[in-house]
Design a protein around this motif. Structure first.
Motif, PDB file in Angstrom:
ATOM      1  N   GLU A 185      30.453  13.045 -18.397  1.00  0.00           N
ATOM      2  CA  GLU A 185      31.049  12.511 -19.635  1.00  0.00           C
ATOM      3  C   GLU A 185      30.486  11.117 -19.895  1.00  0.00           C
ATOM      4  OE1 GLU A 185      35.371  12.553 -19.442  1.00  0.00           O
ATOM      5  OE2 GLU A 185      35.289  14.367 -18.172  1.00  0.00           O
ATOM      6  N   ILE A 186      29.969  10.904 -21.097  1.00  0.00           N
ATOM      7  CA  ILE A 186      29.393   9.599 -21.432  1.00  0.00           C
ATOM      8  C   ILE A 186      30.501   8.570 -21.619  1.00  0.00           C
ATOM      9  CG2 ILE A 186      29.302  10.037 -23.943  1.00  0.00           C
ATOM     10  CD1 ILE A 186      26.545   8.524 -23.861  1.00  0.00           C
ATOM     11  N   GLN A 187      30.262   7.349 -21.179  1.00  0.00           N
ATOM     12  CA  GLN A 187      31.223   6.240 -21.307  1.00  0.00           C
ATOM     13  C   GLN A 187      30.516   5.084 -22.014  1.00  0.00           C
ATOM     14  OE1 GLN A 187      34.575   6.374 -19.422  1.00  0.00           O
ATOM     15  NE2 GLN A 187      33.931   8.464 -19.830  1.00  0.00           N
ATOM     16  N   PRO A 188      30.536   5.079 -23.349  1.00  0.00           N
ATOM     17  CA  PRO A 188      29.819   4.016 -24.077  1.00  0.00           C
ATOM     18  C   PRO A 188      30.604   2.718 -24.112  1.00  0.00           C
ATOM     19  CG  PRO A 188      30.885   5.497 -25.627  1.00  0.00           C
ATOM     20  CD  PRO A 188      31.208   6.020 -24.249  1.00  0.00           C
TER      21      PRO A 188
ATOM     22  N   CYS B  91      27.657   4.202 -19.398  1.00  0.00           N
ATOM     23  CA  CYS B  91      27.944   4.642 -18.032  1.00  0.00           C
ATOM     24  C   CYS B  91      28.330   6.120 -18.143  1.00  0.00           C
ATOM     25  CB  CYS B  91      29.095   3.834 -17.440  1.00  0.00           C
ATOM     26  SG  CYS B  91      28.703   2.068 -17.264  1.00  0.00           S
ATOM     27  N   TRP B  92      28.530   6.767 -17.001  1.00  0.00           N
ATOM     28  CA  TRP B  92      28.806   8.207 -17.004  1.00  0.00           C
ATOM     29  C   TRP B  92      29.933   8.519 -16.038  1.00  0.00           C
ATOM     30  CZ3 TRP B  92      25.846  10.545 -20.671  1.00  0.00           C
ATOM     31  CH2 TRP B  92      24.717   9.841 -21.099  1.00  0.00           C
ATOM     32  N   LEU B  93      30.732   9.524 -16.384  1.00  0.00           N
ATOM     33  CA  LEU B  93      31.870   9.912 -15.551  1.00  0.00           C
ATOM     34  C   LEU B  93      31.694  11.333 -15.043  1.00  0.00           C
ATOM     35  CD1 LEU B  93      34.789   9.579 -14.431  1.00  0.00           C
ATOM     36  CD2 LEU B  93      35.627  10.298 -16.680  1.00  0.00           C
ATOM     37  N   THR B  94      31.844  11.507 -13.731  1.00  0.00           N
ATOM     38  CA  THR B  94      31.875  12.832 -13.119  1.00  0.00           C
ATOM     39  C   THR B  94      33.008  12.833 -12.089  1.00  0.00           C
ATOM     40  OG1 THR B  94      30.571  14.527 -12.003  1.00  0.00           O
ATOM     41  CG2 THR B  94      30.083  12.244 -11.403  1.00  0.00           C
TER      42      THR B  94
ATOM     43  N   ILE C 105      34.359   9.616 -10.384  1.00  0.00           N
ATOM     44  CA  ILE C 105      33.138   8.953  -9.916  1.00  0.00           C
ATOM     45  C   ILE C 105      32.401   8.443 -11.163  1.00  0.00           C
ATOM     46  CG2 ILE C 105      30.917   9.236  -8.742  1.00  0.00           C
ATOM     47  CD1 ILE C 105      33.260   9.556  -6.809  1.00  0.00           C
ATOM     48  N   PHE C 106      32.233   7.135 -11.263  1.00  0.00           N
ATOM     49  CA  PHE C 106      31.517   6.546 -12.399  1.00  0.00           C
ATOM     50  C   PHE C 106      30.088   6.219 -11.969  1.00  0.00           C
ATOM     51  CE2 PHE C 106      35.907   5.711 -13.561  1.00  0.00           C
ATOM     52  CZ  PHE C 106      35.917   5.996 -14.917  1.00  0.00           C
ATOM     53  N   ILE C 107      29.129   6.635 -12.770  1.00  0.00           N
ATOM     54  CA  ILE C 107      27.726   6.325 -12.509  1.00  0.00           C
ATOM     55  C   ILE C 107      27.338   5.179 -13.438  1.00  0.00           C
ATOM     56  CG2 ILE C 107      25.383   7.260 -12.403  1.00  0.00           C
ATOM     57  CD1 ILE C 107      27.358   8.631 -10.483  1.00  0.00           C
ATOM     58  N   GLU C 108      27.026   4.009 -12.840  1.00  0.00           N
ATOM     59  CA  GLU C 108      26.841   2.781 -13.613  1.00  0.00           C
ATOM     60  C   GLU C 108      25.448   2.187 -13.377  1.00  0.00           C
ATOM     61  OE1 GLU C 108      31.550   1.480 -13.275  1.00  0.00           O
ATOM     62  OE2 GLU C 108      30.109   0.608 -11.880  1.00  0.00           O
TER      63      GLU C 108
END
Length: 628
Positions: A217-220, A242-245, A295-298
């Motif tokens: 999931e995109i996190q703008p 950032c991205w959420l998984t 889990i956030f991918i930053e």
């Protein structure tokens, strides 16, 4: 033998987030300042999450800025994303959070330090303090350099006897394989400081090219321009997402199967870890009923492929970490660029500090940041600016600046540390502040700019702008109190449009704005101000009127507590001679040595009955409740 390498008003040891703020504050207040650090390339380094702000922490960054500090300005120049959190809740918990370009943040802060008058930067490992007759007079480095000074601020972070742990591997190290400060830790112990062993950790980093963000999931960032500093006028608009998984049952099972290899369960780790930032293996054990964890991918910056895997902090062996990553959606082919690790380090028990952050054991020695048992860059920087201010004021022969719990989250943070201590890495939370409706993200300047100006950290020009803003708010609130609107067709149409009930008689605008459905913009449509107001003025007018009843109630509680804070505890008070107080209270009062009855009342183990006896004892000059 050593040699005299220089003399300064203030020496700051360590150039992390606390050290940067301490050194800048002291230098800007006119003190000749030396900033010593193990590695000049690690100034303002972010060994963990490449971000600034969030709940309570974002408030602290705004407070640092209102006092004249640097963190807010620096992140405004170097972020890759900015978001306001908790906007669905009330303004007391709004929180700004920025994703940082890690390398750019360091570079910009180093540039600020290098160009600051009165400030000298030097790379050196401090191994010893110069202490004469209980007073700190300087420091000694590994190369034998003796630097003399009037005050010293220790901001050593997680470097004191630092030990990195990955699986069954452990070795002496600071964060990210930097040199640890071993001899200084032993020296503090020799001086008589009570030390504790804490632990923190980081997750692995992965290569952006090896992950599939289409399955996350995109996190703008926010489209609306945001800033931490009240002085920022140019905004970064090209933000990175950032991205959420999530973890899943396969992840959890793999971790459970390898718990016997986890240092925190095999006995390798001795230090106490942060409750509010647990490792992934700790989460799986403590929250066994949860089917998944975020889990956030930053991104770590614009010019790097490294991505930070937030939520996966771990000290499991390297091979296990890679397999865990590859169980997570979007990370099935992840290439691990850095291995996650735990780091153990020494901290001093913070009840050994006065509220000024000067140590009780050694005069003219101040400590700030993770050495005081906190976690987080923002908590460190908040302590750093206060330690720098108070070290400079000690040099100048002035009283320390102590923020109380109703003035700032920084006040809550320091009071909690020096009054209650902490048995785990301390994290600031909005729930720790009893006056959080007063300590909002939006009003840090109204609370603290005056103090920053008085101590010399806020410029004349900035202070004039602040006064103009304050006056504009007061003027508009007065206008809304004095203006009544009648039930005209235009007014009724606006009320209907906003889904609120119509009025039947003339109503004060100041009362109308208290309706949940109405904002300042609708009120201004009914009766525009003589000239357009700045958005930050409109925001203050709306919040101050909308929450007026709650704010008044909070201010009454503050006033009640202030009377307790004003009742100072004289130096002649000897707790061992007071009859009637509990033995636990006597022990805690002797340990903390509170400066006021207010502080004494917040010490755990000191009851209201103990406070009543202490109050009478002081008022009667020790003639009652005295042990004979």
């Amino acid at each position: 033998m050593g040699y005299i390498a220089g003399e300064y008003d203030v020496i700051v040891v360590g150039a992390g987030h606390a050290g940067c703020e301490a050194a800048l504050a002291a230098a800007r207040m006119g003190c000749s300042t030396l900033l010593l650090t193990i590695n000049l390339d690690m100034i303002a380094y972010m060994p963990c999450n490449p971000s600034i702000g969030g709940p309570a922490k974002g408030h602290v960054v705004r407070e640092i800025d209102a006092l004249g500090g640097e963190m807010g300005k620096n992140i405004d120049k170097t972020h890759i994303q900015m978001r306001m959190l908790n906007t669905g809740k009330g303004p007391a918990v709004y929180a700004l959070r920025a994703q940082a370009d890690k390398v750019l943040y360091q570079r910009e802060m180093k540039k600020v330090l290098e160009n600051q008058p009165n400030l000298v930067l030097h790379q050196g490992m401090v191994e010893k303090l110069i202490v004469e007759n209980g007073t700190c007079k300087g420091v000694v480095t590994r190369t034998g350099a003796h630097y003399r000074s009037k005050t010293v601020v220790l901001t050593t972070g997680t470097y004191l006897r630092g030990k990195v742990i990955i699986g069954d591997l452990s070795y002496e190290s600071g964060p990210n394989n930097q040199l640890p400060a071993v001899n200084l830790a032993h020296h503090l112990h020799e001086l008589g400081f009570e030390m504790v062993r804490f632990k923190t950790g980081t997750p692995p980093r992965v290569n952006r090219k090896s992950i599939d963000t289409s399955r996350m999931e995109i996190q703008p960032g926010d489209e609306e321009p945001r800033a931490f500093s009240y002085e920022t006028t140019e905004f970064i608009t090209d933000q990175l997402p950032c991205w959420l998984t999530y973890t899943n049952e396969k992840t959890h099972q793999y971790i459970r199967d390898n718990l016997h290899r986890a240092p925190m369960y095999s006995g390798v780790i001795e230090g106490r870890g942060p409750r509010y930032c647990p490792s992934i293996e700790d989460k799986i054990v403590r929250f066994a009923d949860k089917g998944r964890h975020q889990i956030f991918i930053e991104p770590e910056g614009r010019e790097t492929e490294e991505m930070y895997v937030q939520g996966l902090s771990t000290s499991l062996p390297e091979d296990v970490q890679l397999q865990i990553l590859r169980t997570i959606e979007g990370l099935e082919k992840a290439e691990m660029m850095r291995t996650g690790y735990a780091i153990e380090y020494d901290a001093i028990v913070p009840t050994q500090l006065w509220p000024s952050l000067e140590t009780k054991l050694v005069e003219n020695l101040f400590t700030a940041g993770q050495i005081n048992g906190t976690s987080g860059y923002e908590e460190a920087a908040g302590q750093g600016i206060m330690a720098g201010i108070n070290a400079a004021r000690k040099v100048q022969g002035k009283d320390p600046v102590i923020l109380d719990r109703s003035q700032a989250y920084i006040g809550v943070l320091i009071d909690d540390l020096v009054t209650k201590g902490t048995n785990e890495p301390y994290r600031l939370l909005t729930s720790r502040a009893e006056y959080r409706l007063l300590l909002r993200h939006d009003n840090a300047d109204l609370r603290l700019t005056e103090i920053g100006y008085e101590i010399g950290l806020i410029s004349e020009e900035r202070y004039r702008r602040f006064i103009a803003k304050k006056e504009a708010i007061e003027k508009e609130i007065a206008r809304l109190r004095a203006t009544k609107v009648k039930p005209t067709p235009e007014v009724q149409a606006i009320l209907k449009e906003m889904g609120t009930t119509e009025i039947h008689n003339a109503v004060e605008l100041a009362d109308l704005i208290k309706r949940p459905e109405l904002s300042y913009k609708e009120i201004a449509r009914m009766s525009p101000p003589p000239e357009p107001l700045a958005p930050e003025v409109e925001e203050q007018v709306e919040i101050q009127l909308k929450y007026e009843g709650y704010i008044k109630k909070s201010l009454q509680q503050v006033e009640k507590m202030r009377k307790m804070e004003e009742k100072r505890i004289p130096d002649w008070v000897d707790y061992n001679k007071i009859a009637g107080i509990s033995s636990e209270a006597r022990e805690k009062l002797n340990q903390v040595r509170p400066v006021s009855l207010g502080q004494a009342s917040r010490i755990s183990g000191v009851s209201p009955a103990d406070i009543s006896i202490l109050m009478v004892y002081i008022e009667q000059g020790g003639k009652v409740y005295s042990k004979t």
